[in-house]
Design a protein around this motif. Structure first.
Motif, PDB file in Angstrom:
ATOM      1  N   ASP B 147       0.829  -1.204   0.000  1.00  0.00           N
ATOM      2  CA  ASP B 147       0.000   0.000   0.000  1.00  0.00           C
ATOM      3  C   ASP B 147       0.864   1.255   0.000  1.00  0.00           C
ATOM      4  OD1 ASP B 147      -2.459  -1.186  -0.147  1.00  0.00           O
ATOM      5  OD2 ASP B 147      -2.704  -1.373   2.021  1.00  0.00           O
ATOM      6  N   GLU B 148       1.945   1.188   0.791  1.00  0.00           N
ATOM      7  CA  GLU B 148       2.839   2.352   0.850  1.00  0.00           C
ATOM      8  C   GLU B 148       3.499   2.588  -0.505  1.00  0.00           C
ATOM      9  OE1 GLU B 148       4.012   2.136   5.579  1.00  0.00           O
ATOM     10  OE2 GLU B 148       5.374   1.329   4.089  1.00  0.00           O
ATOM     11  N   PHE B 149       3.893   1.473  -1.138  1.00  0.00           N
ATOM     12  CA  PHE B 149       4.514   1.549  -2.455  1.00  0.00           C
ATOM     13  C   PHE B 149       3.568   2.191  -3.459  1.00  0.00           C
ATOM     14  CE2 PHE B 149       4.892  -0.493  -6.641  1.00  0.00           C
ATOM     15  CZ  PHE B 149       6.118   0.008  -7.021  1.00  0.00           C
ATOM     16  N   VAL B 150       2.318   1.722  -3.429  1.00  0.00           N
ATOM     17  CA  VAL B 150       1.325   2.246  -4.367  1.00  0.00           C
ATOM     18  C   VAL B 150       1.100   3.733  -4.107  1.00  0.00           C
ATOM     19  CG1 VAL B 150      -1.121   2.149  -4.977  1.00  0.00           C
ATOM     20  CG2 VAL B 150       0.188   0.033  -4.766  1.00  0.00           C
ATOM     21  N   ALA B 151       1.045   4.102  -2.829  1.00  0.00           N
ATOM     22  CA  ALA B 151       0.815   5.505  -2.486  1.00  0.00           C
ATOM     23  C   ALA B 151       1.954   6.383  -3.025  1.00  0.00           C
ATOM     24  CB  ALA B 151       0.691   5.662  -0.975  1.00  0.00           C
ATOM     25  N   ASP B 200      -7.843   7.825  -7.722  1.00  0.00           N
ATOM     26  CA  ASP B 200      -8.558   6.690  -7.118  1.00  0.00           C
ATOM     27  C   ASP B 200      -7.593   5.774  -6.376  1.00  0.00           C
ATOM     28  OD1 ASP B 200     -10.923   7.591  -8.001  1.00  0.00           O
ATOM     29  OD2 ASP B 200     -11.232   6.077  -9.580  1.00  0.00           O
ATOM     30  N   VAL B 201      -6.479   5.471  -7.023  1.00  0.00           N
ATOM     31  CA  VAL B 201      -5.503   4.576  -6.401  1.00  0.00           C
ATOM     32  C   VAL B 201      -4.959   5.196  -5.111  1.00  0.00           C
ATOM     33  CG1 VAL B 201      -3.170   3.658  -6.664  1.00  0.00           C
ATOM     34  CG2 VAL B 201      -4.838   3.345  -8.491  1.00  0.00           C
ATOM     35  N   LEU B 202      -4.725   6.515  -5.166  1.00  0.00           N
ATOM     36  CA  LEU B 202      -4.214   7.195  -3.972  1.00  0.00           C
ATOM     37  C   LEU B 202      -5.253   7.188  -2.858  1.00  0.00           C
ATOM     38  CD1 LEU B 202      -2.209  10.274  -5.255  1.00  0.00           C
ATOM     39  CD2 LEU B 202      -1.366   8.311  -3.978  1.00  0.00           C
ATOM     40  N   ASP B 203      -6.514   7.408  -3.232  1.00  0.00           N
ATOM     41  CA  ASP B 203      -7.584   7.367  -2.223  1.00  0.00           C
ATOM     42  C   ASP B 203      -7.624   6.006  -1.549  1.00  0.00           C
ATOM     43  OD1 ASP B 203      -8.483   9.885  -2.381  1.00  0.00           O
ATOM     44  OD2 ASP B 203     -10.129   9.479  -3.782  1.00  0.00           O
ATOM     45  N   LEU B 204      -7.528   4.976  -2.371  1.00  0.00           N
ATOM     46  CA  LEU B 204      -7.605   3.611  -1.822  1.00  0.00           C
ATOM     47  C   LEU B 204      -6.432   3.347  -0.889  1.00  0.00           C
ATOM     48  CD1 LEU B 204      -9.047   0.740  -2.093  1.00  0.00           C
ATOM     49  CD2 LEU B 204      -7.058   0.184  -3.476  1.00  0.00           C
TER      50      LEU B 204
END
Lengths: 262, 368
Positions: B147-151, B200-204
């Motif tokens: 999740d951190e990586f995606v953020a 959207d990805v950041l929100d998630l």
């Protein structure tokens, strides 16, 4: 959270002087059930459970605080303060003997007399010191704690309360003695059997009596004598009782020895 | 056999070990079964302490737990103990015991059952549980890292995207051929779509890392106007009209930017999944203590089996248009509803598919 609730403190009896009974590793204040009633006529008696044992507040169990006996001694001092105790008698069994010693060093006015039942200042053998156990024994004990189903689920706790007047529930009631959360039991075992309070003994100012059993595999006579020899002015009484729990196996002898002393 | 011989046989050859000890825990009697199991002569055990049959750690536990139990309640049941055999190996056992004091003598009777397989099984269970806990902790940690990586990735992608968008806007001011202008417009559309996907990805990932989507509530004086604007933008983009029935008082206390994000998501879905020849409708009003916003469209209903998964992240229906996103829109929308203390629900029939947002509001029209 009040200290009284946290440690399930029970005050009984009537008397100018107060006796505080403190249980050791393995059980709870029920350990004193054959001893404390004998003092209720002329003493105020105080019973309590260490946090993590008996009906203490398990939510108050903080692994960091209780990673040394000091955390337990702090609780004991807090109980004394909450009850306004001064010059009281402390009776501590097993590991509680050293908890009482630490509390008396921290708050010297709290206890005038210490009665240490089966005390040990150090359980593990060392060069020049015989504690009775090797480190491997302690490791094996810690590893084997999971083998017994002593852990009662938190949901079971209410069933333990207040059933004394319902004999049909006697078995359920009594069967709850000595049951503790396995994780807490493991931590308490570690604290108990790895503690080393030898350097604290010479500083004890309270009058001290060591009650020693014969044939005690947890705290041998040699270990009791060490405590006697290092607490200034203390004396030791060797009971006829055998085993580690004279408060259960020979309560009369324990009561008589305490009365003789105080 | 005589009655006494029968009893002796029953004692000695019982299918369990049997030990009787005196007040000091010393062995008064031991049966042949236990002697055989341990490989120690019964006579050799007489007078020894029962504790002496256990390893040191077992003695410690026995003396601090089971001796007190026996004294206090007169019995114990199902106690796990290890006994040391003549060859120094261990016998895993379960024991029941009773204790009685008569005429000054405290006699303890202990029945012992072999429990080798059971102990093995229990230890395996216990080990497996510990392994599961470790694996679970490691998975949780990995998921958090992901999740951190995606953020971080999402955040870092925003800058180059913004640069491309800026470049396109500069290009518009240049002399462009009609074909160049057309391409610039396509690129601009793609940039917008990509920005939305990244948002959207950041929100998630923010919601997963922070334990839920954050909303910042403020007094929104004219939500009707805000909705009108979003609907108009989407009408322009899609090239079709959307019916509205908006009847809202003002001000409302909520995160209007998030509510607009939600409405925009629902309208986007209605356009891409609904039938092109049937009207799309937006309605908003206050009913029974709730702000209600409904977005509906005609067309094929959503299959029943899909309904429960509709609001899960990364869920994508059988979309034939090929224009679908990451499957985050509805999930984020429902999280927006939840963060306002409300719900987002769906009903779908052959006639209409309707998404309904309900947010409880108090008498002052504050979202509760």
């Amino acid at each position: 959270m009040s200290v009284i609730r946290r440690n399930n403190v029970l005050v009984r009896g009537s008397g100018q002087r107060t006796i505080v009974f403190s249980h050791g590793f393995g059980c709870d204040q029920a350990m004193w059930r054959f001893v404390s009633p004998s003092f209720e006529n002329d003493f105020t008696t105080v019973l309590f459970d260490h946090v993590g044992a008996g009906r203490s507040d398990l939510n108050a169990y903080d692994p960091h605080k209780y990673s040394s006996l000091t955390g337990y001694a702090d609780d004991l001092v807090e109980i004394g303060e909450a009850l306004g105790l001064q010059n009281a008698v402390f009776v501590g069994h097993s590991v509680s003997a050293m908890i009482g010693v630490l509390a008396s060093l921290k708050a010297p006015a709290l206890f005038g007399d210490l009665v240490l039942v089966g005390p040990s200042a150090r359980y593990i053998n060392e060069e020049g010191y015989h504690g009775g156990f090797e480190e491997d024994d302690i490791d094996e004990l810690l590893a084997s704690l999971g083998d017994n189903h002593m852990g009662w689920s938190k949901a079971m706790a209410p069933a333990i309360m207040g059933n004394a007047d319902r004999p049909e529930l006697a078995e359920e009631l009594t069967d709850s003695f000595c049951r503790t959360d396995p994780d807490i039991a493991r931590r308490f075992a570690r604290v108990t059997f790895t503690s080393d309070n030898r350097s604290d003994l010479p500083h004890v100012k309270a009058r001290t009596l060591v009650l020693q059993c014969r044939d005690d595999i947890i705290a041998s006579e040699e270990v009791g004598e060490y405590v006697r020899d290092h607490i200034p002015g203390s004396k030791m009484v060797l009971l006829n009782a055998t085993g580690h729990c004279p408060n259960l196996s020979a309560p009369g002898e324990v009561v008589a020895a305490i009365r003789e002393f105080v | 056999m005589s009655y006494v011989a029968d009893l002796e046989d029953l004692f000695d050859n019982a299918p369990c070990g049997y030990v009787v000890t005196d007040s000091h825990g010393r062995i008064l009697l031991v049966n042949r079964t236990l002697a055989t199991w341990l490989g120690i002569e019964a006579a050799a055990m007489m007078g020894k302490r029962f504790l002496d049959l256990m390893p040191v750690s077992g003695r410690m536990f026995y003396e601090t737990h089971f001796s007190p139990m026996l004294r206090m309640q007169g019995f114990f049941h199902e106690v796990a103990i290890d006994l040391i055999k003549g060859d120094n190996s261990r016998l895993a056992a379960l024991a029941n015991a009773t204790q009685k004091t008569e005429g000054g003598e405290t006699v303890t009777k202990i029945a012992i059952f072999q429990a080798t397989s059971r102990r093995k099984y229990e230890r395996e269970l216990s080990d497996a549980r510990a392994e599961l806990a470790t694996a679970n902790a490691s998975l949780t940690e990995t998921a958090k890292l992901r999740d951190e990586f995606v953020a971080i990735l999402g955040h870092d992608l925003r800058n180059p995207i913004a640069a491309i968008g800026g470049g396109i806007r500069v290009l518009y001011r240049e002399e462009l051929t009609p074909r160049g202008r057309e391409i610039a417009k396509l690129v601009e559309g793609s940039v917008k779509r990509m920005s939305r996907l990244i948002d959207d990805v950041l929100d998630l990932s923010k919601a997963r890392l922070g334990g839920g989507l954050t909303v910042v509530r403020h007094a929104e004086p004219n939500l009707t106007h805000e909705i009108e604007q979003v609907v108009s933008e989407i009408e322009m983009g899609a090239g079709r009209s959307i019916a509205r029935r908006l009847d809202l008082p003002g001000p409302l206390f909520l995160d209007s930017a998030r509510i607009m994000q939600l409405i925009s998501n629902l309208l986007g879905n209605a356009i891409s999944h609904g039938a092109a020849d049937q009207p799309i409708e937006v309605s908003a009003n206050i009913r029974e203590g709730c702000l209600e916003v409904a977005v509906s469209n005609g067309g094929d209903p959503i299959p029943n089996e899909m309904l429960p998964r509709l609001f899960q992240p990364f869920f994508r229906g059988n979309d034939s248009t090929g224009t679908q996103g990451l499957g985050l829109g509805l999930h984020i929308s429902s999280e927006i509803a939840k963060a306002h203390g409300g719900t987002l629900s769906v009903s779908s029939s052959a006639a209409r598919t309707t998404f309904l947002l309900k947010i409880p509001v108090d008498n002052n029209l504050h979202a509760i």
